[in-house]
Design an enzyme around this catalytic site. Sequence first.
Site, PDB file in Angstrom:
ATOM      1  N   ARG A 412       0.735  -0.910   0.039  1.00 22.54           N
ATOM      2  CA  ARG A 412      -0.026   0.117  -0.087  1.00 22.54           C
ATOM      3  C   ARG A 412       0.399   1.251   0.335  1.00 22.54           C
ATOM      4  NH1 ARG A 412      -4.176  -0.860   4.242  1.00 22.54           N
ATOM      5  NH2 ARG A 412      -5.324  -1.316   2.907  1.00 22.54           N
ATOM      6  N   HIS A 442       4.885 -10.613   2.003  1.00 18.57           N
ATOM      7  CA  HIS A 442       5.108  -9.963   3.415  1.00 18.57           C
ATOM      8  C   HIS A 442       6.630 -10.014   4.055  1.00 18.57           C
ATOM      9  CE1 HIS A 442       4.953  -7.078   6.662  1.00 18.57           C
ATOM     10  NE2 HIS A 442       5.020  -6.261   6.241  1.00 18.57           N
ATOM     11  N   TYR A 475      13.607   2.578  10.887  1.00 17.34           N
ATOM     12  CA  TYR A 475      12.913   1.947  11.582  1.00 17.34           C
ATOM     13  C   TYR A 475      13.822   0.695  12.410  1.00 17.34           C
ATOM     14  CZ  TYR A 475       9.292   2.959   8.541  1.00 17.34           C
ATOM     15  OH  TYR A 475       8.671   3.548   7.346  1.00 17.34           O
ATOM     16  N   ARG A 568       3.518  -1.960  19.336  1.00 17.09           N
ATOM     17  CA  ARG A 568       3.759  -0.395  19.229  1.00 17.09           C
ATOM     18  C   ARG A 568       2.486   0.354  19.012  1.00 17.09           C
ATOM     19  NH1 ARG A 568       5.905  -0.329  14.140  1.00 17.09           N
ATOM     20  NH2 ARG A 568       3.796   0.884  13.347  1.00 17.09           N
TER      21      ARG A 568
END
Length: 709
Positions: A412, A442, A475, A568
């Site tokens: 996305r 993924h 990240y 998170r």
Amino acid sequence: MSEIDLKNPSLYINRELSNIEFNRRVLEECENPEHPLLERVKFLAIFSGNMDEFFMVRVSGLKQQVLLGITDRPADGLTPREQLVAIHRTVTQLFAQANSYWLEMLQPALAKEGIHALNYGQLKARQQKKLAAYFEQEIFPVLTPLVFDPTHPFPHISNLSLNLAVEVRDPDNDEIHFARVKVPATLPRLVPLNPLDPDELLPPTTQKFIWLEQIIAANLDRLFPGMDVCAAYPFRVTRNTDMEIQEEEADDLLLTMEENLRQRHFGRVVRLEIDEETPDILRNILVSNLKVNATDVYATNGPLGLSSLWELHKLERPELKDEGFQPTVPANLRTGDSIFNILQRNNVLIHTPFDSFLPVVDFVQAAAEDPNVLAIKQTLYRVGPNPPIVHALMKARENGKQVAVLVELKARFDEESNIEWAKALEKAGVHVAYGVIGLKTHCKLCLVVRRERDGIRRYVHMATGNYNTITARLYTDLGMISSDDEMGADASEVFNYLTGYSKQVDYRKFLVAPVNLRSNLLRLIEQETDLGKKGRILIKANSLVDPGIIRSLYRASQAGVQIDLIIRGFCCLRPGVKGVSDNIRVKSIVGRFLEHSRIYYFHNKGNPDIYVGSADPMPRNINRRVEVLFPIEEEAERQQIITILATYLHDTAKSHLLQSDGRYLPAIDQLGEGEEPFNSQLWLLNGRHADKEPPFDPTILPLPGDGKQ
């Protein structure tokens, strides 16, 4: 306890409301004085962008359900319509808070540091004249005014575009007309005044900016000559961008995705943002023609689309940003030996951004150049601009190696980038596949097949994060490169599943979704449940939503298992409910880096089962994505993971604790007098490399009370 219904909606927090609470935590970092000023501005920009995505995907999905008459309830029991009501009530307050942070806190603080985001009315006549010349040369040629009257239909308003609703009067007959002027996204939203006004002598650190829409509004007479411009008001539209793709009916998925991306600009409007001064007549015109409800309209007294504040974060003011850092290279890679020789002796565990992502790039580049490498297979989800990994794969093909790449076109908001890189790879002769029908790929895998003296050997990189050198510095992710035979064989089987026809259900070491990941996670939770008070579970993930996993964790808690969840984002599990989740604690860490790694720890009588990978405990990950969790088996690497988990569990500086009522309380507020807050990310970034001892035993995962394993 057996009489408690674990499907009772009161035991679950609504996913969408929990998502909003996560974004509240992001927003509140704006007022944290520990962050340098431009980093606080960055958090406001992130919050604004996150909420744009929330409306484009989550709110639009709920609206679609209401439109279709769907009344299915998630585990928390709220219907789509009830969720929309609760969302509107909550985000209205949150948007007001964000605007207040900008107008009353960040904007004045920036001004003190010489960074001025000015309104047009604050400028001197000389400066306005300079901007009029800039408008004539740079802005005017790009603008296209579109009128709205019986002979001109209401113009299409594209997604996330900033616009001016203009009211003009014909002086000949006093008739009032309306027009729309789009603020061009190709120009800076914050126009620097300094180079336009060289007559004003300013210190080097003083920078002045004017909002682009205000410059346009002040010069609208050039767009409507002979007419009287009465007023202009900014507005912004958010549309449904959650594309439905009928893969089974698509002859060519690449072409189908390209067409769907074009259609994204025409999705149903789900939010209208306006200036609070907009008169009712203009407001009603917008509401009527955009076909929105009154509850879809959000009025503000500040600038719309605060994600544009990323432009300020790019300023060369290092003293107002986080200090730069130099990631380390894992010790076993510093020998100067070839990567393949090193991997024959040891696995390499990499924890970015604290460790450098460069070894992963070097691994693929070495494979591309090594004459003994026969084949490379890789998954690509989000690769970013100018990705060195992709260039290495093209080089490998140029060097005559067999290269197969699974490019996920449905990642996305990265669809366009992935389409372009898929085309470039195909042009270079790489075998490009787009995955399994009905599933999103993924998992993060790279398999290298190499001929060696004793035969063929496979090397595999597995990770929680993308093959993206930019996000690797933003990240926190975990990855491992290994020559383990069984993991290499499992990787081969996964690629066969992705590129061919395979109904394989058993893997040697991998847990693979949607094949066997759910059943194995439930098995591992039940294993600890059977141990009762001797059981121990820790899960670090982005989000926790899956009702089946949550019920299993509730049963483990009822049996006395101590459970810590480091989640998170949004979490639908409700901790601290008597008789259900008394033994479950949920912590969220929001800091300098986006926590993105996923770790699953099951104590198993002191011989822990530890898995790392790309999957969150969410239905979409477990049921509708190809995901991989891989085991951590070597003792040294297990201890590295335990140290990482212990570090996060001890965080009191950047963590929030989820309460049973769905609120998050800052852990720092619960420190005793004289206790120093502990920042997990800061210690992982600096402390572990400076021979600093953490304020805890990193070899032990703490339990409530005594701190022992």
